[in-house]
Design a protein around this motif. Structure first.
Motif, PDB file in Angstrom:
ATOM      1  N   ALA A  93       0.936  -0.916   0.069  1.00  0.00           N
ATOM      2  CA  ALA A  93       0.261   0.061   0.082  1.00  0.00           C
ATOM      3  C   ALA A  93       0.609   1.557  -0.002  1.00  0.00           C
ATOM      4  N   ILE A  94       0.340   2.613  -0.420  1.00  0.00           N
ATOM      5  CA  ILE A  94       0.537   3.513  -0.219  1.00  0.00           C
ATOM      6  C   ILE A  94       0.332   4.202   1.236  1.00  0.00           C
ATOM      7  N   LYS A  95       1.174   4.459   1.833  1.00  0.00           N
ATOM      8  CA  LYS A  95       1.475   5.130   3.253  1.00  0.00           C
ATOM      9  C   LYS A  95       0.225   5.456   3.008  1.00  0.00           C
ATOM     10  N   SER A  96       1.331   6.971   2.379  1.00  0.00           N
ATOM     11  CA  SER A  96       0.876   9.087   2.740  1.00  0.00           C
ATOM     12  C   SER A  96       1.851   9.363   1.585  1.00  0.00           C
ATOM     13  N   ILE A  97       1.256  10.039   1.516  1.00  0.00           N
ATOM     14  CA  ILE A  97       1.372  10.980   0.208  1.00  0.00           C
ATOM     15  C   ILE A  97       1.291  12.269   0.096  1.00  0.00           C
ATOM     16  N   THR A  98       2.905  13.054  -0.757  1.00  0.00           N
ATOM     17  CA  THR A  98       2.647  14.297  -0.010  1.00  0.00           C
ATOM     18  C   THR A  98       3.430  15.370  -1.473  1.00  0.00           C
ATOM     19  N   ASN A  99       3.208  16.578  -1.783  1.00  0.00           N
ATOM     20  CA  ASN A  99       3.761  17.158  -2.682  1.00  0.00           C
ATOM     21  C   ASN A  99       5.147  16.641  -3.086  1.00  0.00           C
ATOM     22  N   LEU A 100       6.066  16.395  -2.045  1.00  0.00           N
ATOM     23  CA  LEU A 100       7.425  16.102  -2.159  1.00  0.00           C
ATOM     24  C   LEU A 100       7.505  14.557  -2.679  1.00  0.00           C
ATOM     25  N   LYS A 101       6.880  13.844  -1.789  1.00  0.00           N
ATOM     26  CA  LYS A 101       7.130  12.427  -1.649  1.00  0.00           C
ATOM     27  C   LYS A 101       6.187  11.437  -1.706  1.00  0.00           C
ATOM     28  N   PHE A 102       6.372  10.317  -1.602  1.00  0.00           N
ATOM     29  CA  PHE A 102       5.614   9.426  -1.005  1.00  0.00           C
ATOM     30  C   PHE A 102       5.577   7.703  -0.230  1.00  0.00           C
ATOM     31  N   THR A 103       5.026   7.503   0.704  1.00  0.00           N
ATOM     32  CA  THR A 103       6.045   5.745   1.315  1.00  0.00           C
ATOM     33  C   THR A 103       5.425   5.397   1.042  1.00  0.00           C
ATOM     34  N   TYR A 104       5.612   4.222   0.914  1.00  0.00           N
ATOM     35  CA  TYR A 104       5.100   3.321   0.415  1.00  0.00           C
ATOM     36  C   TYR A 104       5.255   1.419   0.907  1.00  0.00           C
ATOM     37  N   MET A 105       4.480   1.214   1.549  1.00  0.00           N
ATOM     38  CA  MET A 105       4.594  -0.055   2.180  1.00  0.00           C
ATOM     39  C   MET A 105       4.548  -1.827   1.678  1.00  0.00           C
ATOM     40  N   THR A 106       5.259  -2.561   1.965  1.00  0.00           N
ATOM     41  CA  THR A 106       4.645  -4.133   1.733  1.00  0.00           C
ATOM     42  C   THR A 106       5.444  -5.038   2.551  1.00  0.00           C
ATOM     43  N   ALA A 107       4.932  -5.976   2.889  1.00  0.00           N
ATOM     44  CA  ALA A 107       4.937  -7.132   3.429  1.00  0.00           C
ATOM     45  C   ALA A 107       5.112  -8.658   2.949  1.00  0.00           C
ATOM     46  N   GLN A 108       4.990  -7.800   1.280  1.00  0.00           N
ATOM     47  CA  GLN A 108       5.316  -9.443   0.363  1.00  0.00           C
ATOM     48  C   GLN A 108       6.279  -9.684  -0.166  1.00  0.00           C
ATOM     49  N   ASN A 109       6.965 -10.635   0.393  1.00  0.00           N
ATOM     50  CA  ASN A 109       8.309 -11.118   0.064  1.00  0.00           C
ATOM     51  C   ASN A 109       8.672 -11.841  -1.197  1.00  0.00           C
ATOM     52  N   SER A 110       7.546 -11.954  -2.293  1.00  0.00           N
ATOM     53  CA  SER A 110       8.716 -11.505  -3.806  1.00  0.00           C
ATOM     54  C   SER A 110       8.493 -10.382  -4.236  1.00  0.00           C
ATOM     55  N   VAL A 111       8.496  -9.335  -3.669  1.00  0.00           N
ATOM     56  CA  VAL A 111       8.197  -8.071  -4.041  1.00  0.00           C
ATOM     57  C   VAL A 111       9.803  -7.286  -4.347  1.00  0.00           C
ATOM     58  N   THR A 112      10.218  -7.346  -5.172  1.00  0.00           N
ATOM     59  CA  THR A 112      11.692  -6.659  -5.655  1.00  0.00           C
ATOM     60  C   THR A 112      11.814  -5.352  -5.967  1.00  0.00           C
ATOM     61  N   GLY A 113      11.023  -4.935  -6.213  1.00  0.00           N
ATOM     62  CA  GLY A 113      10.476  -3.593  -5.888  1.00  0.00           C
ATOM     63  C   GLY A 113       9.420  -2.933  -6.971  1.00  0.00           C
ATOM     64  N   ILE A 114       9.365  -1.813  -7.080  1.00  0.00           N
ATOM     65  CA  ILE A 114       8.388  -1.161  -8.120  1.00  0.00           C
ATOM     66  C   ILE A 114       8.873   0.227  -8.936  1.00  0.00           C
ATOM     67  N   SER A 115       7.815   0.235  -9.524  1.00  0.00           N
ATOM     68  CA  SER A 115       8.057   1.466 -11.354  1.00  0.00           C
ATOM     69  C   SER A 115       6.331   2.478 -10.206  1.00  0.00           C
ATOM     70  N   TRP A 116       6.333   3.755 -10.404  1.00  0.00           N
ATOM     71  CA  TRP A 116       5.764   4.517  -9.799  1.00  0.00           C
ATOM     72  C   TRP A 116       5.396   5.356 -11.386  1.00  0.00           C
ATOM     73  N   ILE A 117       5.014   6.089 -11.447  1.00  0.00           N
ATOM     74  CA  ILE A 117       4.389   6.759 -11.698  1.00  0.00           C
ATOM     75  C   ILE A 117       3.851   8.004 -11.039  1.00  0.00           C
ATOM     76  N   ALA A 118       3.245   9.796 -11.064  1.00  0.00           N
ATOM     77  CA  ALA A 118       3.044  10.618 -10.330  1.00  0.00           C
ATOM     78  C   ALA A 118       2.373  11.878 -11.738  1.00  0.00           C
ATOM     79  N   ILE A 119       1.527  12.244 -11.134  1.00  0.00           N
ATOM     80  CA  ILE A 119       1.090  13.371 -11.823  1.00  0.00           C
ATOM     81  C   ILE A 119       0.307  14.427 -11.612  1.00  0.00           C
ATOM     82  N   GLY A 120       0.484  16.000 -11.638  1.00  0.00           N
ATOM     83  CA  GLY A 120       0.169  17.132 -11.030  1.00  0.00           C
ATOM     84  C   GLY A 120       0.787  18.426 -11.973  1.00  0.00           C
ATOM     85  N   ASN A 121       0.770  19.434 -10.476  1.00  0.00           N
ATOM     86  CA  ASN A 121       1.010  20.280 -11.433  1.00  0.00           C
ATOM     87  C   ASN A 121       2.172  21.104 -10.159  1.00  0.00           C
TER      88      ASN A 121
END
Length: 121
Positions: A93-121
């Motif tokens: 899950a995404i734990k928190s989102i701000t205009n500067l960063k996001f915090t991501y959490m996972t407990a799934q052992n097989s996850v080795t990475g994330i790919s992300w995209i953010a859109i705004g202005n």
């Protein structure tokens, strides 16, 4: 004095894209951005990839955007996994989102990475 499409092209030729706020950095696949400037309402699209390790502790970390948003509209994340766990559950899950960063959490052992995209202005 813009009368037609040719005048628009000439006006844009007189103004560089940079002077209109268009800027980008695509040199880092882990943290890239395109800022379209005032011609497109200040639209910013940025993204990247983060390698993560899930072990005895849940992964819980910040990803800082290459450039800050004034108004963030959306952050989307895709888990990258070498294999699918056979236990039938996924906790990410995404734990928190701000205009500067996001915090991501996972407990799934097989996850080795994330790919992300953010859109705004």
């Amino acid at each position: 004095n813009i009368k037609n499409g040719q005048d628009v092209v000439k006006a844009l030729g007189d103004e560089t894209l940079q002077s209109l706020g268009v800027r980008y950095d695509l040199s880092n696949p882990n943290a890239w951005y395109v800022s379209f400037g005032k011609l497109f309402g200040g639209l910013i699209i940025q993204g990247g990839r983060v390698n993560i390790t899930v072990g005895r502790n849940i992964y819980n970390d910040d990803t800082v955007y290459p450039i800050a948003f004034n108004n963030l509209q959306s952050v989307n994340i895709i888990n990258i996994a070498d294999i699918l766990d056979q236990d039938g559950w996924v906790t990410s899950a995404i734990k928190s989102i701000t205009n500067l960063k996001f915090t991501y959490m996972t407990a799934q052992n097989s996850v080795t990475g994330i790919s992300w995209i953010a859109i705004g202005n």
